[in-house]
Design a protein around this motif. Structure first.
Motif, PDB file in Angstrom:
ATOM      1  N   SER A 185       1.224  -1.381   0.214  1.00  0.00           N
ATOM      2  CA  SER A 185      -0.240  -0.142   0.045  1.00  0.00           C
ATOM      3  C   SER A 185       0.946   0.850   0.016  1.00  0.00           C
ATOM      4  O   SER A 185       0.577   2.626  -0.132  1.00  0.00           O
ATOM      5  N   GLY A 186       2.417   1.243   0.043  1.00  0.00           N
ATOM      6  CA  GLY A 186       3.249   2.072   0.501  1.00  0.00           C
ATOM      7  C   GLY A 186       3.647   2.768   1.707  1.00  0.00           C
ATOM      8  O   GLY A 186       4.337   3.554   0.986  1.00  0.00           O
ATOM      9  N   TYR A 187       3.348   2.105   2.380  1.00  0.00           N
ATOM     10  CA  TYR A 187       3.842   2.650   3.795  1.00  0.00           C
ATOM     11  C   TYR A 187       5.332   1.459   4.029  1.00  0.00           C
ATOM     12  O   TYR A 187       5.683   0.084   3.864  1.00  0.00           O
ATOM     13  N   LYS A 188       5.945   2.491   5.019  1.00  0.00           N
ATOM     14  CA  LYS A 188       6.973   1.769   5.695  1.00  0.00           C
ATOM     15  C   LYS A 188       6.593   1.149   6.744  1.00  0.00           C
ATOM     16  O   LYS A 188       5.739   1.525   7.908  1.00  0.00           O
ATOM     17  N   VAL A 189       7.124   0.072   6.828  1.00  0.00           N
ATOM     18  CA  VAL A 189       6.371  -0.892   8.373  1.00  0.00           C
ATOM     19  C   VAL A 189       8.132  -1.447   8.787  1.00  0.00           C
ATOM     20  O   VAL A 189       9.309  -1.835   8.356  1.00  0.00           O
ATOM     21  N   ILE A 190       7.548  -1.555  10.034  1.00  0.00           N
ATOM     22  CA  ILE A 190       9.191  -2.018  11.388  1.00  0.00           C
ATOM     23  C   ILE A 190       8.659  -2.742  12.345  1.00  0.00           C
ATOM     24  O   ILE A 190       8.113  -2.266  12.981  1.00  0.00           O
ATOM     25  N   PRO A 191       9.149  -3.550  12.381  1.00  0.00           N
ATOM     26  CA  PRO A 191       8.684  -4.531  13.363  1.00  0.00           C
ATOM     27  C   PRO A 191       9.844  -4.376  14.513  1.00  0.00           C
ATOM     28  O   PRO A 191      10.854  -4.728  13.855  1.00  0.00           O
ATOM     29  N   VAL A 192       8.984  -4.352  15.974  1.00  0.00           N
ATOM     30  CA  VAL A 192       9.746  -4.089  16.817  1.00  0.00           C
ATOM     31  C   VAL A 192       9.868  -4.804  17.878  1.00  0.00           C
ATOM     32  O   VAL A 192       8.741  -5.450  18.101  1.00  0.00           O
ATOM     33  N   SER A 193      11.279  -5.495  18.908  1.00  0.00           N
ATOM     34  CA  SER A 193      10.828  -5.923  20.357  1.00  0.00           C
ATOM     35  C   SER A 193      11.414  -5.407  21.464  1.00  0.00           C
ATOM     36  O   SER A 193      12.511  -5.123  21.120  1.00  0.00           O
ATOM     37  N   ASN A 194      10.783  -5.094  22.004  1.00  0.00           N
ATOM     38  CA  ASN A 194      11.722  -4.942  23.264  1.00  0.00           C
ATOM     39  C   ASN A 194      12.504  -5.684  23.984  1.00  0.00           C
ATOM     40  O   ASN A 194      13.148  -5.936  23.968  1.00  0.00           O
ATOM     41  N   LYS A 195      11.790  -6.659  23.939  1.00  0.00           N
ATOM     42  CA  LYS A 195      12.675  -7.841  24.690  1.00  0.00           C
ATOM     43  C   LYS A 195      14.204  -8.549  23.967  1.00  0.00           C
ATOM     44  O   LYS A 195      14.863  -8.648  24.673  1.00  0.00           O
ATOM     45  N   THR A 196      13.754  -8.266  22.690  1.00  0.00           N
ATOM     46  CA  THR A 196      14.857  -8.558  21.550  1.00  0.00           C
ATOM     47  C   THR A 196      15.762  -7.250  21.539  1.00  0.00           C
ATOM     48  O   THR A 196      16.878  -7.628  20.875  1.00  0.00           O
ATOM     49  N   LYS A 197      14.916  -6.230  21.237  1.00  0.00           N
ATOM     50  CA  LYS A 197      15.722  -5.351  21.105  1.00  0.00           C
ATOM     51  C   LYS A 197      15.624  -4.668  19.612  1.00  0.00           C
ATOM     52  O   LYS A 197      16.298  -4.113  18.546  1.00  0.00           O
ATOM     53  N   LEU A 198      14.686  -5.764  18.878  1.00  0.00           N
ATOM     54  CA  LEU A 198      14.765  -6.149  17.463  1.00  0.00           C
ATOM     55  C   LEU A 198      14.309  -4.232  16.769  1.00  0.00           C
ATOM     56  O   LEU A 198      13.536  -3.836  17.624  1.00  0.00           O
ATOM     57  N   ASN A 199      15.056  -3.490  16.031  1.00  0.00           N
ATOM     58  CA  ASN A 199      14.767  -3.122  14.847  1.00  0.00           C
ATOM     59  C   ASN A 199      15.207  -1.429  15.840  1.00  0.00           C
ATOM     60  O   ASN A 199      14.074   0.080  15.687  1.00  0.00           O
ATOM     61  N   ILE A 200      15.243  -0.930  17.534  1.00  0.00           N
ATOM     62  CA  ILE A 200      15.362   0.082  18.082  1.00  0.00           C
ATOM     63  C   ILE A 200      15.827   1.318  17.362  1.00  0.00           C
ATOM     64  O   ILE A 200      15.536   2.000  17.578  1.00  0.00           O
ATOM     65  N   ASP A 201      16.772   0.502  16.694  1.00  0.00           N
ATOM     66  CA  ASP A 201      18.077   1.406  16.248  1.00  0.00           C
ATOM     67  C   ASP A 201      17.440   2.127  15.028  1.00  0.00           C
ATOM     68  O   ASP A 201      16.980   3.766  14.707  1.00  0.00           O
ATOM     69  N   LYS A 202      16.041   1.818  14.137  1.00  0.00           N
ATOM     70  CA  LYS A 202      15.590   2.187  12.916  1.00  0.00           C
ATOM     71  C   LYS A 202      14.901   2.903  13.912  1.00  0.00           C
ATOM     72  O   LYS A 202      14.053   3.789  12.797  1.00  0.00           O
ATOM     73  N   ILE A 203      13.744   2.900  14.778  1.00  0.00           N
ATOM     74  CA  ILE A 203      12.682   3.368  15.326  1.00  0.00           C
ATOM     75  C   ILE A 203      13.074   5.336  15.456  1.00  0.00           C
ATOM     76  O   ILE A 203      13.144   5.926  15.572  1.00  0.00           O
ATOM     77  N   LYS A 204      14.629   5.256  16.314  1.00  0.00           N
ATOM     78  CA  LYS A 204      15.547   6.575  16.239  1.00  0.00           C
ATOM     79  C   LYS A 204      16.141   7.245  15.166  1.00  0.00           C
ATOM     80  O   LYS A 204      15.454   8.075  15.752  1.00  0.00           O
TER      81      LYS A 204
END
Length: 294
Positions: free
Chosen positions: A135-154
């Motif tokens: 649909s044209g949107y950026k999707v970022i999966p994250v996990s506080n537990k594993t720290k997945l993609n926290i850097d991408k959110i920053k």
């Protein structure tokens, strides 16, 4: 007068961030007469009443670039729409409402999927990414537990005024605490009985980030209305329709019952998500019926 930005408003008091620090201010009565309510995010000019106690009065409110109703925030650059992959189960109709309202304000939109560590085989994440990336949107999966993609959110937050929007219980405050350890935001547990989050954020507030920019932590919502959107306008906020908006009826086509509709053909060919189209039709009918959801 001193320039600043409203970063918090509680009980008629507004807290203005300026180059000289934070001032607690009341708004001039003229705003009430003009039916103007100061919003968090407003750029304002204040007069200092008491420098020692950091108190002042809001004298002017600059023209707003954007204005969100729910949450009530002004001058936002970007919306991070946060939904959990599980617990609570994502309500795609509600997600699409957030997207429509953010599109109406011409915000940059990023969809953040939290708690992805609960999706052991990754099927749920993949399904939602397929729906919203096509649909044209950026999707970022994250996990506080594993720290997945926290850097991408920053990276998404850096240099922007960003609103975190989404229903209760999806982990918005927990994610913010993970992004910036200086935050001490209250977080709540999701009720095992009703699978809904407790309202842990009581007011809208702009928070400065170590990674740059400012973020609005806002109360969660269970529903959103589209009262200010016209029937013929809704299609503009489903951006994936744009590529196929060359129907027989031109700009008058609302992609519902018209023959030879390129959008409907794109849905049947899998070029537009069927779930997104179904959501569009649902919202279209709600606008027609003038329903109010609370």
């Amino acid at each position: 007068m001193l320039d600043g930005k409203i970063v918090k408003g509680i009980g008629g008091f507004y807290y203005i961030d300026t180059e000289n620090g934070i001032y607690e201010c009341k708004a001039r009565g003229i705003f009430r007469k003009q039916k103007i309510t100061p919003l968090v995010g407003d750029r304002v000019k204040i007069n200092i009443v008491d420098e020692e106690d950091k108190k002042g009065v809001i004298e002017e409110i600059d023209k707003r670039d954007t204005e969100l109703i729910r949450p009530p925030i002004a001058n936002v650059d970007k919306a991070l729409i946060v939904f959990a992959i599980k617990n609570p189960k994502p309500n795609l109709s509600l997600l699409d409402r957030f997207i429509v309202l953010a599109e109406k304000e011409n915000l940059d939109i990023v969809i953040v999927l939290t708690k992805v560590d609960l999706d052991e085989d990754g099927d749920l994440v993949e399904e939602l990414k397929n729906i919203y990336e096509i649909s044209g949107y950026k999707v970022i999966p994250v996990s506080n537990k594993t720290k997945l993609n926290i850097d991408k959110i920053k990276e998404e937050l850096n240099g922007n005024v960003v609103v975190f929007a989404g229903p209760s219980g999806v982990g918005k405050s927990s994610l913010l605490n993970e992004i910036d350890k200086n935050f001490e935001l209250q977080t709540g547990e999701v009720s095992d009985k009703i699978k809904r989050g407790k309202h842990t954020t009581r007011h809208a507030e702009l928070l400065k980030l170590e990674c740059g920019g400012m973020v609005a932590d806002t109360p969660g919502f269970s529903s959103l209305t589209l009262d200010d959107i016209e029937e013929s306008e809704l299609k503009e906020y489903f951006i994936e329709f744009d590529e196929f908006d060359d129907c027989r009826f031109g700009f008058r086509c609302i992609h519902e019952n018209e023959p030879s509709c390129a959008v409907k053909e794109a849905v049947s060919e899998g070029k537009i998500s069927k779930k997104r189209y179904d959501s569009y039709i649902q919202l279209l009918n709600e606008i027609r019926q003038g329903k109010r959801r609370y």
